[in-house]
Design an enzyme around this catalytic site. Structure first.
Site, PDB file in Angstrom:
ATOM      1  N   ARG A 108      30.616 -28.829  33.976  1.00  0.00           N
ATOM      2  CA  ARG A 108      30.131 -27.449  34.030  1.00  0.00           C
ATOM      3  C   ARG A 108      31.292 -26.469  34.103  1.00  0.00           C
ATOM      4  O   ARG A 108      31.251 -25.397  33.481  1.00  0.00           O
ATOM      5  CB  ARG A 108      29.212 -27.269  35.243  1.00  0.00           C
ATOM      6  CG  ARG A 108      28.706 -25.848  35.410  1.00  0.00           C
ATOM      7  CD  ARG A 108      27.804 -25.713  36.619  1.00  0.00           C
ATOM      8  NE  ARG A 108      27.300 -24.354  36.737  1.00  0.00           N
ATOM      9  CZ  ARG A 108      26.358 -23.992  37.603  1.00  0.00           C
ATOM     10  NH1 ARG A 108      25.815 -24.884  38.425  1.00  0.00           N
ATOM     11  NH2 ARG A 108      25.944 -22.734  37.661  1.00  0.00           N
ATOM     12  N   ASN A 130      18.651 -28.292  32.087  1.00  0.00           N
ATOM     13  CA  ASN A 130      19.085 -27.293  31.113  1.00  0.00           C
ATOM     14  C   ASN A 130      19.955 -27.905  30.017  1.00  0.00           C
ATOM     15  O   ASN A 130      20.616 -28.923  30.254  1.00  0.00           O
ATOM     16  CB  ASN A 130      19.877 -26.193  31.833  1.00  0.00           C
ATOM     17  CG  ASN A 130      18.986 -25.239  32.573  1.00  0.00           C
ATOM     18  OD1 ASN A 130      17.964 -24.816  32.061  1.00  0.00           O
ATOM     19  ND2 ASN A 130      19.367 -24.891  33.798  1.00  0.00           N
ATOM     20  N   CYS A 157      10.920 -23.863  34.022  1.00  0.00           N
ATOM     21  CA  CYS A 157      12.004 -23.014  34.524  1.00  0.00           C
ATOM     22  C   CYS A 157      11.454 -22.203  35.691  1.00  0.00           C
ATOM     23  O   CYS A 157      10.253 -21.929  35.768  1.00  0.00           O
ATOM     24  CB  CYS A 157      12.499 -22.090  33.412  1.00  0.00           C
ATOM     25  SG  CYS A 157      13.893 -21.033  33.880  1.00  0.00           S
ATOM     26  N   HIS A 202      15.402 -18.941  29.159  1.00  0.00           N
ATOM     27  CA  HIS A 202      16.567 -18.113  29.479  1.00  0.00           C
ATOM     28  C   HIS A 202      16.761 -16.974  28.472  1.00  0.00           C
ATOM     29  O   HIS A 202      17.866 -16.448  28.340  1.00  0.00           O
ATOM     30  CB  HIS A 202      17.840 -18.968  29.600  1.00  0.00           C
ATOM     31  CG  HIS A 202      17.841 -19.816  30.837  1.00  0.00           C
ATOM     32  ND1 HIS A 202      18.903 -20.608  31.201  1.00  0.00           N
ATOM     33  CD2 HIS A 202      16.907 -20.001  31.803  1.00  0.00           C
ATOM     34  CE1 HIS A 202      18.623 -21.239  32.328  1.00  0.00           C
ATOM     35  NE2 HIS A 202      17.408 -20.888  32.703  1.00  0.00           N
ATOM     36  N   TYR A 245      19.424 -13.845  32.402  1.00  0.00           N
ATOM     37  CA  TYR A 245      20.311 -14.390  31.372  1.00  0.00           C
ATOM     38  C   TYR A 245      20.506 -13.438  30.204  1.00  0.00           C
ATOM     39  O   TYR A 245      21.458 -13.591  29.428  1.00  0.00           O
ATOM     40  CB  TYR A 245      19.769 -15.729  30.876  1.00  0.00           C
ATOM     41  CG  TYR A 245      19.797 -16.783  31.961  1.00  0.00           C
ATOM     42  CD1 TYR A 245      20.911 -17.585  32.159  1.00  0.00           C
ATOM     43  CD2 TYR A 245      18.717 -16.931  32.824  1.00  0.00           C
ATOM     44  CE1 TYR A 245      20.950 -18.522  33.169  1.00  0.00           C
ATOM     45  CE2 TYR A 245      18.737 -17.873  33.838  1.00  0.00           C
ATOM     46  CZ  TYR A 245      19.864 -18.663  34.013  1.00  0.00           C
ATOM     47  OH  TYR A 245      19.901 -19.579  35.033  1.00  0.00           O
TER      48      TYR A 245
END
Length: 418
Positions: free
Chosen positions: A90, A144, A164, A194, A241
């Site tokens: 990440r 995700n 979500c 998102h 987002y």
């Protein structure tokens, strides 16, 4: 019923366990299986999970395992919440694009594509095992990028839907501002995972969103990360987002001056796991709020219960478009309210999108199709094509550079790149 959590060693898991403990009548779990390759985390999270259920007087047995086949055999529901590569991967997702002048984020843009490349093949392998050993099980994906992963699952023929927590978070905030129970609030929430907008907030059949935007602009704009004046002009509440699109350059500058979210989460997880090790702890710790995923437990429990009982209530999920947004391919995966039946979710009608929203949605949906193709078939050229199609990249030279660098950085997780 047997409920299995793939990625059960996640620090998120106590949030889910809290929901299971509070909704025994709604979702009668008799066996909770936490599966994860990390035995150390499993021991800590599994111990806390058992103590939490015991405190609540819940009869479910808690088992932990590193054996994926054992975990999914005879499961009724399987929740996917895994992170291939952990926080280290990440961190690369969030910093490599930033070095090229692009937003560094783990679910959208170049970072989101890197996560999809690592994740889709792993999820499909897990899903194949689930389908062989528990053909009637429902797969609920919280991993995700949810939209891309859910499409991969559906394209492969699996009994799956994506979830979500963005919609339920807005619903809970709106209910608090209106001083009504959450179930009294219905959201006109639609778009892609998102990439959604809340265009109406209904209470007793009346749209009160204009009132909320007038009376509580800061409370709505703050979580969205955008100015209240912009939300008023838009006439909608965009998901957080969307700030990566609407305020790209400002976000890049903010990110350049701060630690990556991966670094922050890694530090938080160390503290959370240390607290989970305390044998006296039998409730989810307050600091778990900082991890994100608010209301995940409620959303997951509601969805699982409705899929199993076919009660036909409306929930926001990720599912096939099937004409709901007519400017998208029917096979695209969208995030909209749906009626939850025993046969699966059925999308509810969505008011026509204005060009401002439809254009961006179509743009990102096209990227998601190319991203899935790259994740399934590999190849630097396919990765570059997906990046070129993404509105947060969209330049040929930049897409080529990012594609090479993303593939090199993720080579350990991409068998085709070895």
């Amino acid at each position: 019923m047997k409920l299995t959590v793939i990625g059960g060693g996640s620090t998120y898991t106590p949030e889910l366990v809290d929901g299971i403990a509070r909704t025994r009548a709604e979702l009668p779990v008799s066996e909770l299986v936490l599966a994860d390759p990390d035995t150390g985390r499993l021991a800590l999270v599994g111990g806390l999970a058992a103590r939490m259920l015991a405190r609540a007087g819940h009869p479910a047995a808690v088992r932990t395992t590193t054996d994926l086949d054992e975990a999914v055999t005879d499961a009724t529901v399987v929740l996917l919440q895994l992170r291939v590569g952990g926080q280290a991967a990440r961190h690369v997702d969030e910093t490599l694009p930033l070095a090229c002048g692009c937003v560094g984020q783990e679910t959208t843009g170049a970072g989101g594509l890197a996560k999809a490349l690592r994740t889709v093949p792993v999820v499909l392998d897990i899903a194949d095992r689930i389908t062989r050993r528990s053909p009637d099980a429902w797969i609920i994906d919280f991993t995700n990028p949810v939209g891309i992963v859910t499409r991969a699952l559906l394209d492969a023929g699996h009994r799956a839907t994506g979830l979500c927590n963005v919609a339920i978070g807005v619903q809970r905030r709106a209910a608090a501002l209106l001083s009504v129970p959450p179930e009294a609030v219905t959201l006109g929430h639609a778009g892609l995972n998102h990439l959604t907008w809340v265009r109406s907030v209904e209470v007793d059949g009346r749209d009160v969103l204009p009132r909320l935007l007038d009376e509580h602009p800061a409370e709505l704009a703050g979580p969205a990360g955008m100015p209240a004046e912009f939300l008023r002009a838009l006439g909608a509440v965009p998901s957080y987002y969307l700030r990566y699109y609407y305020e790209h350059d400002r976000v890049v500058e903010e990110q350049r001056g701060a630690p990556s979210r991966a670094e922050q989460v890694a530090a938080l997880e160390r503290d959370l796991l240390a607290s989970y090790a305390d044998p006296a702890l039998d409730t989810k710790p307050e600091r778990l709020r900082e991890r994100g995923g608010a209301f995940y437990s409620e959303a997951a429990v509601q969805l699982a219960a409705s899929l199993l009982t076919g009660r036909g209530d409306a929930q926001v999920v990720n599912l096939r478009n099937e004409g709901t947004l007519p400017f998208l391919d029917d096979r695209a995966v969208i995030e909209v309210p749906a009626r939850i039946t025993a046969a699966g979710p059925e999308p509810l009608p969505v008011p026509a999108f204005p060009p401002l929203l439809a254009g961006l949605t179509a743009h990102v949906s096209a990227y998601e199709e190319l991203a899935l193709d790259a994740a399934l078939r590999g190849g630097v050229d396919r990765v570059a094509a997906a990046l070129l199609a993404h509105p947060l990249v969209g330049q040929a030279g930049l897409a080529d550079r990012l594609a090479r660098e993303l593939v090199a950085a993720n080579r350990a997780h991409l068998p085709w790149a070895a």
